[in-house]
Write a protein that holds these residues in place. Structure first.
Motif, PDB file in Angstrom:
ATOM      1  N   CYS A   1      24.331  -5.909  -7.981  1.00  0.00           N
ATOM      2  CA  CYS A   1      23.195  -5.049  -8.279  1.00  0.00           C
ATOM      3  C   CYS A   1      21.909  -5.801  -7.981  1.00  0.00           C
ATOM      4  CB  CYS A   1      23.223  -4.588  -9.732  1.00  0.00           C
ATOM      5  SG  CYS A   1      24.723  -3.656 -10.153  1.00  0.00           S
ATOM      6  N   VAL A   2      20.807  -5.055  -7.813  1.00  0.00           N
ATOM      7  CA  VAL A   2      19.549  -5.634  -7.338  1.00  0.00           C
ATOM      8  C   VAL A   2      18.479  -5.482  -8.406  1.00  0.00           C
ATOM      9  CG1 VAL A   2      17.760  -5.528  -5.562  1.00  0.00           C
ATOM     10  CG2 VAL A   2      20.152  -5.162  -4.946  1.00  0.00           C
ATOM     11  N   THR A   3      17.694  -6.549  -8.601  1.00  0.00           N
ATOM     12  CA  THR A   3      16.527  -6.521  -9.476  1.00  0.00           C
ATOM     13  C   THR A   3      15.269  -6.718  -8.648  1.00  0.00           C
ATOM     14  OG1 THR A   3      16.722  -8.903  -9.883  1.00  0.00           O
ATOM     15  CG2 THR A   3      17.775  -7.407 -11.473  1.00  0.00           C
ATOM     16  N   LEU A   4      14.173  -6.162  -9.153  1.00  0.00           N
ATOM     17  CA  LEU A   4      12.866  -6.340  -8.535  1.00  0.00           C
ATOM     18  C   LEU A   4      12.124  -7.409  -9.302  1.00  0.00           C
ATOM     19  CD1 LEU A   4      10.652  -5.375  -6.522  1.00  0.00           C
ATOM     20  CD2 LEU A   4       9.914  -3.803  -8.325  1.00  0.00           C
ATOM     21  N   GLN A   5      11.654  -8.418  -8.613  1.00  0.00           N
ATOM     22  CA  GLN A   5      10.922  -9.514  -9.247  1.00  0.00           C
ATOM     23  C   GLN A   5       9.443  -9.372  -8.915  1.00  0.00           C
ATOM     24  OE1 GLN A   5      12.541 -13.378  -8.455  1.00  0.00           O
ATOM     25  NE2 GLN A   5      14.667 -12.713  -8.725  1.00  0.00           N
ATOM     26  N   GLY A   6       8.612  -9.413  -9.964  1.00  0.00           N
ATOM     27  CA  GLY A   6       7.179  -9.283  -9.754  1.00  0.00           C
ATOM     28  C   GLY A   6       6.421  -9.503 -11.046  1.00  0.00           C
ATOM     29  N   ASN A   7       5.078  -9.363 -10.927  1.00  0.00           N
ATOM     30  CA  ASN A   7       4.218  -9.464 -12.098  1.00  0.00           C
ATOM     31  C   ASN A   7       3.048  -8.507 -11.908  1.00  0.00           C
ATOM     32  OD1 ASN A   7       2.519 -10.795 -10.248  1.00  0.00           O
ATOM     33  ND2 ASN A   7       3.309 -12.814 -10.850  1.00  0.00           N
ATOM     34  N   SER A   8       2.026  -8.653 -12.722  1.00  0.00           N
ATOM     35  CA  SER A   8       0.911  -7.718 -12.684  1.00  0.00           C
ATOM     36  C   SER A   8       0.042  -7.878 -11.444  1.00  0.00           C
ATOM     37  CB  SER A   8       0.046  -7.889 -13.940  1.00  0.00           C
ATOM     38  OG  SER A   8      -0.444  -9.224 -14.014  1.00  0.00           O
ATOM     39  N   THR A   9       0.242  -8.935 -10.693  1.00  0.00           N
ATOM     40  CA  THR A   9      -0.597  -9.161  -9.522  1.00  0.00           C
ATOM     41  C   THR A   9       0.119  -8.917  -8.198  1.00  0.00           C
ATOM     42  OG1 THR A   9      -0.005 -11.514  -9.508  1.00  0.00           O
ATOM     43  CG2 THR A   9      -1.975 -10.863 -10.756  1.00  0.00           C
ATOM     44  N   ALA A  10       1.433  -9.033  -8.189  1.00  0.00           N
ATOM     45  CA  ALA A  10       2.150  -8.890  -6.915  1.00  0.00           C
ATOM     46  C   ALA A  10       3.609  -8.545  -7.171  1.00  0.00           C
ATOM     47  CB  ALA A  10       2.056 -10.166  -6.089  1.00  0.00           C
ATOM     48  N   VAL A  11       4.183  -7.859  -6.196  1.00  0.00           N
ATOM     49  CA  VAL A  11       5.628  -7.613  -6.160  1.00  0.00           C
ATOM     50  C   VAL A  11       6.211  -8.574  -5.139  1.00  0.00           C
ATOM     51  CG1 VAL A  11       7.439  -5.961  -5.617  1.00  0.00           C
ATOM     52  CG2 VAL A  11       5.391  -5.196  -6.804  1.00  0.00           C
ATOM     53  N   LEU A  12       7.091  -9.456  -5.609  1.00  0.00           N
ATOM     54  CA  LEU A  12       7.633 -10.464  -4.710  1.00  0.00           C
ATOM     55  C   LEU A  12       8.787  -9.921  -3.869  1.00  0.00           C
ATOM     56  CD1 LEU A  12       7.497 -13.627  -6.972  1.00  0.00           C
ATOM     57  CD2 LEU A  12       5.862 -12.818  -5.279  1.00  0.00           C
ATOM     58  N   GLY A  13       9.722  -9.231  -4.494  1.00  0.00           N
ATOM     59  CA  GLY A  13      10.825  -8.713  -3.683  1.00  0.00           C
ATOM     60  C   GLY A  13      12.090  -8.508  -4.466  1.00  0.00           C
ATOM     61  N   TRP A  14      13.186  -8.311  -3.681  1.00  0.00           N
ATOM     62  CA  TRP A  14      14.485  -7.979  -4.257  1.00  0.00           C
ATOM     63  C   TRP A  14      15.365  -9.229  -4.319  1.00  0.00           C
ATOM     64  CZ3 TRP A  14      15.591  -3.512  -0.275  1.00  0.00           C
ATOM     65  CH2 TRP A  14      14.625  -2.524  -0.411  1.00  0.00           C
ATOM     66  N   ALA A  15      16.239  -9.223  -5.333  1.00  0.00           N
ATOM     67  CA  ALA A  15      17.242 -10.284  -5.461  1.00  0.00           C
ATOM     68  C   ALA A  15      18.518  -9.660  -5.991  1.00  0.00           C
ATOM     69  CB  ALA A  15      16.750 -11.388  -6.391  1.00  0.00           C
ATOM     70  N   ASP A  16      19.657 -10.011  -5.368  1.00  0.00           N
ATOM     71  CA  ASP A  16      20.931  -9.452  -5.817  1.00  0.00           C
ATOM     72  C   ASP A  16      21.598 -10.404  -6.787  1.00  0.00           C
ATOM     73  OD1 ASP A  16      21.642 -11.388  -3.772  1.00  0.00           O
ATOM     74  OD2 ASP A  16      23.650 -10.511  -3.868  1.00  0.00           O
ATOM     75  N   GLY A  17      22.518  -9.888  -7.571  1.00  0.00           N
ATOM     76  CA  GLY A  17      23.258 -10.670  -8.539  1.00  0.00           C
ATOM     77  C   GLY A  17      24.307  -9.801  -9.201  1.00  0.00           C
ATOM     78  N   LEU A  18      24.972 -10.372 -10.216  1.00  0.00           N
ATOM     79  CA  LEU A  18      25.932  -9.584 -10.981  1.00  0.00           C
ATOM     80  C   LEU A  18      25.194  -8.531 -11.789  1.00  0.00           C
ATOM     81  CD1 LEU A  18      28.310 -12.438 -12.210  1.00  0.00           C
ATOM     82  CD2 LEU A  18      28.628 -10.889 -10.272  1.00  0.00           C
ATOM     83  N   CYS A  19      25.906  -7.498 -12.193  1.00  0.00           N
ATOM     84  CA  CYS A  19      25.264  -6.338 -12.809  1.00  0.00           C
ATOM     85  C   CYS A  19      25.147  -6.451 -14.324  1.00  0.00           C
ATOM     86  CB  CYS A  19      26.046  -5.071 -12.451  1.00  0.00           C
ATOM     87  SG  CYS A  19      26.140  -4.764 -10.663  1.00  0.00           S
TER      88      CYS A  19
END
Length: 594
Positions: free
Chosen positions: A136-154
């Motif tokens: 499954c994929v999570t979105l990594q980011g903060n209030s200033t920028a969206v960095l991108g996607w990262a996959d891992g276990l669900c």
């Protein structure tokens, strides 16, 4: 009525599963995006979104990525993780057993809403290629920028996700409400999230209004619902919380465009030219001048009016609403190199006789090969640009201007020394019996007699015409005939060209002359009869020799048989006696010298 509708919405959607959770919401276009806090695994997060009519968020385009960035901008900084980043579940996953696809943008992952195709990708790093577990994929980011996607276990523990993002799609949106006086507003969306400020309010949302500086006076409940023409507006007309004290001075009286103050401190909303007041009596929408279908062609709504357009092949008439046919053939540069015929709304290209249209549009012309299509020519056909020509083979001539061919009677020109036989497309010269056709195919030669084949002393074949006797020896002529100087001149050979001085220099062969024997000429009366007779003589001699050899062989066999019979009859007389061997004793007695 609005209250009943709100209760119906509550019964329909149920109590939101995150009623006690903190959530952020952003609505734009035809969708709303929500951000929810809480530690959940991927399946639970998807189930919570689905329970209220949505899915985990998708990011299939750059536009959706910007909406998510705007939503993350509402994050308080304290909610970020130890790395200064927050992780949220999104609707991208890969089932167990499905392998990594390097050539695809989603790398073998798929969206929960369906589909594996996308125009946008945001991988921080290449996903792992394992197929042994669901990813499954999570979105990594903060209030200033969206960095991108990262996959891992669900699972929640392995992903360290702090929450999840949901997406809800709607048929349309209502504009935010504006109060005509002091008060407060609270919007409750169909997916259960409440907000005091929304840039666009989704269809089916309920707005709760409270008037007064402290919100002490309850106001109406308004519902965003659909209107005629596909628009969306609030159910109750405004202005809301109007105050005689403030009039149009407070928030423009709640009007979208113009506010008109009335007697007694009340206000009324109005619209600028080209707009009309919507059903909520607050907002303005462009006037649909095309509803009455004023144009003969297409009608396009414009600010304060409309514009008519005509389809291809037509032009807008002087009245601005009608369409008139365009004569393309009358243009300075006609579209057809050949002929052009104007039609209603279009044109047709034509070609002159002997040509046919060519190309996808049929605007070019190419020559028609009538000869290949079976032109009405009897013998020969020659294709020409736009037409064809008929011709005849040698020995034939055209029948006037038609396509038929008639045989030419070459015998009318007397090409032969003797008789001429006309044939289809040719002719044949014939000679009387005893004469053979010369090699030129026109003259006649006296056939040599068998005696002429006996030796070199034989006379040469005569070249005199048939019926003319040979002259006597010594320059005479046969009795009953005239001398050569007094006899009629023989018919000249038309194929012999005479030179000045009377000498014949060359012989002209006819173009098509048959040298076979005529119907009244015997088979042996041809130029090749001499060698043929010689062959007959040789074959006859061989047959005679073979017969003589057979006769001699038979005579020899007869004589041998006769000799054998004679030998048997002449035997000796002693052949009748029987001889006895001599005894030894008799030999001793008869020996005188014993």
């Amino acid at each position: 009525m609005a209250l009943l509708f709100f209760l119906g919405q509550t019964l329909l959607w149920g109590v939101p599963s995150w009623a006690s959770e903190e959530a952020e919401v952003l609505c734009s276009g035809m969708a709303c995006y929500t951000l929810h806090w809480g530690t959940h695994n991927w399946e639970d997060a998807q189930a919570k979104c689905q329970s209220n009519g949505g899915n985990l968020v998708t990011m299939k385009s750059q536009e959706e990525a910007l909406h998510i960035q705007e939503l993350l901008a509402k994050l308080p900084r304290r909610e970020a993780g130890p790395e200064g980043l927050a992780r949220f579940w999104i609707g991208l996953h890969r089932e167990k057993g499905k392998c990594y696809q390097k050539h695809q943008l989603l790398k073998g992952f798929s969206w929960v809403s369906g589909g594996e195709e996308t125009d946008y990708t945001g991988w921080l790093r290449e996903p792992r290629g394992t197929c042994t577990a669901k990813r499954c994929v999570t979105l990594q980011g903060n209030s200033t920028a969206v960095l991108g996607w990262a996959d891992g276990l669900c699972s929640a523990s392995s992903s360290r996700a702090l929450g999840y993002l949901c997406k809800f799609s709607f048929q349309g949106m209502c504009r935010p409400l504006a109060l005509a006086g002091p008060g407060s507003l609270t919007y409750t969306a169909p997916f259960g999230v409440g907000s005091a400020s929304l840039a666009a309010v989704p269809f089916g949302s309920v707005a709760s209004v409270r008037c007064g500086p402290q919100g002490e006076t309850p106001g109406p409940f308004l519902v965003c619902r659909g209107q005629a023409g596909g628009e969306f507006a609030w159910s109750s007309p405004g202005p809301l919380c109007a105050s005689a004290t403030h009039g149009c001075a407070y928030s423009n009286g709640g009007c979208q465009q113009e506010c008109q103050a009335l007697e007694g401190g009340s206000v009324r909303c109005a619209c600028r030219p080209g707009y009309q007041l919507a059903g909520d009596q607050l907002s303005c929408s462009p006037v649909d001048f095309c509803r009455a279908q004023p144009c003969q062609g297409q009608c396009l709504a414009r600010l304060g009016g409309f514009e008519c357009r005509c389809p291809a092949g037509y032009a807008l008439a002087a009245d601005g609403v009608s369409c008139a046919d365009v004569d393309e053939c009358g243009a300075p540069q006609p579209p057809c190199p050949g002929g052009c015929v104007n039609t209603e709304g279009s044109f047709a290209c034509t070609c002159p006789p002997g040509y046919e249209p060519e190309g996808p549009s049929g605007r070019q012309c190419r020559d028609v090969d009538e000869c290949a299509q079976g032109a009405p020519c009897a013998q020969l056909c020659t294709n020409t640009p736009g037409s064809f020509l008929c011709a005849c083979q040698p020995g034939y001539q055209r029948d006037g201007g038609g396509a038929a061919c008639l045989d030419v009677d070459e015998c009318l020109g007397e090409p032969c020394q003797e008789r001429c036989l006309n044939l289809p497309g040719s002719y044949q010269c014939l000679c009387p019996p005893g004469w053979a056709l010369a090699p030129n195919g026109v003259s006649c030669l006296l056939r040599p007699s068998p005696t002429s084949l006996r030796g070199p002393g034989s006379a040469a074949p005569s070249l005199r015409p048939p019926g003319e006797a040979e002259p006597a020896e010594g320059g005479g002529h046969p009795p009953g005939t005239l001398p050569a100087s007094q006899s009629p001149a023989p018919r000249s050979d038309p194929t012999v060209r005479a030179e000045p001085g009377g000498a014949e220099q060359s012989t002209l062969q006819p173009a098509a002359v048959s040298r076979s024997a005529g119907p009244w000429e015997p088979e042996w009366a041809s130029a090749t009869d001499g060698p043929r007779l010689l062959l007959y003589y040789i074959l006859g001699s061989v047959v005679v020799i073979l017969l003589l050899m057979a006769f001699a062989l038979g005579l020899l066999i007869y004589r041998k048989r006769k000799a054998r019979k004679a030998k048997k009859k002449a035997r000796s007389a002693t052949d009748n006696y029987s001889w006895v061997p001599e005894q030894a004793g008799n030999k001793a007695v008869g020996n005188d010298y014993r």
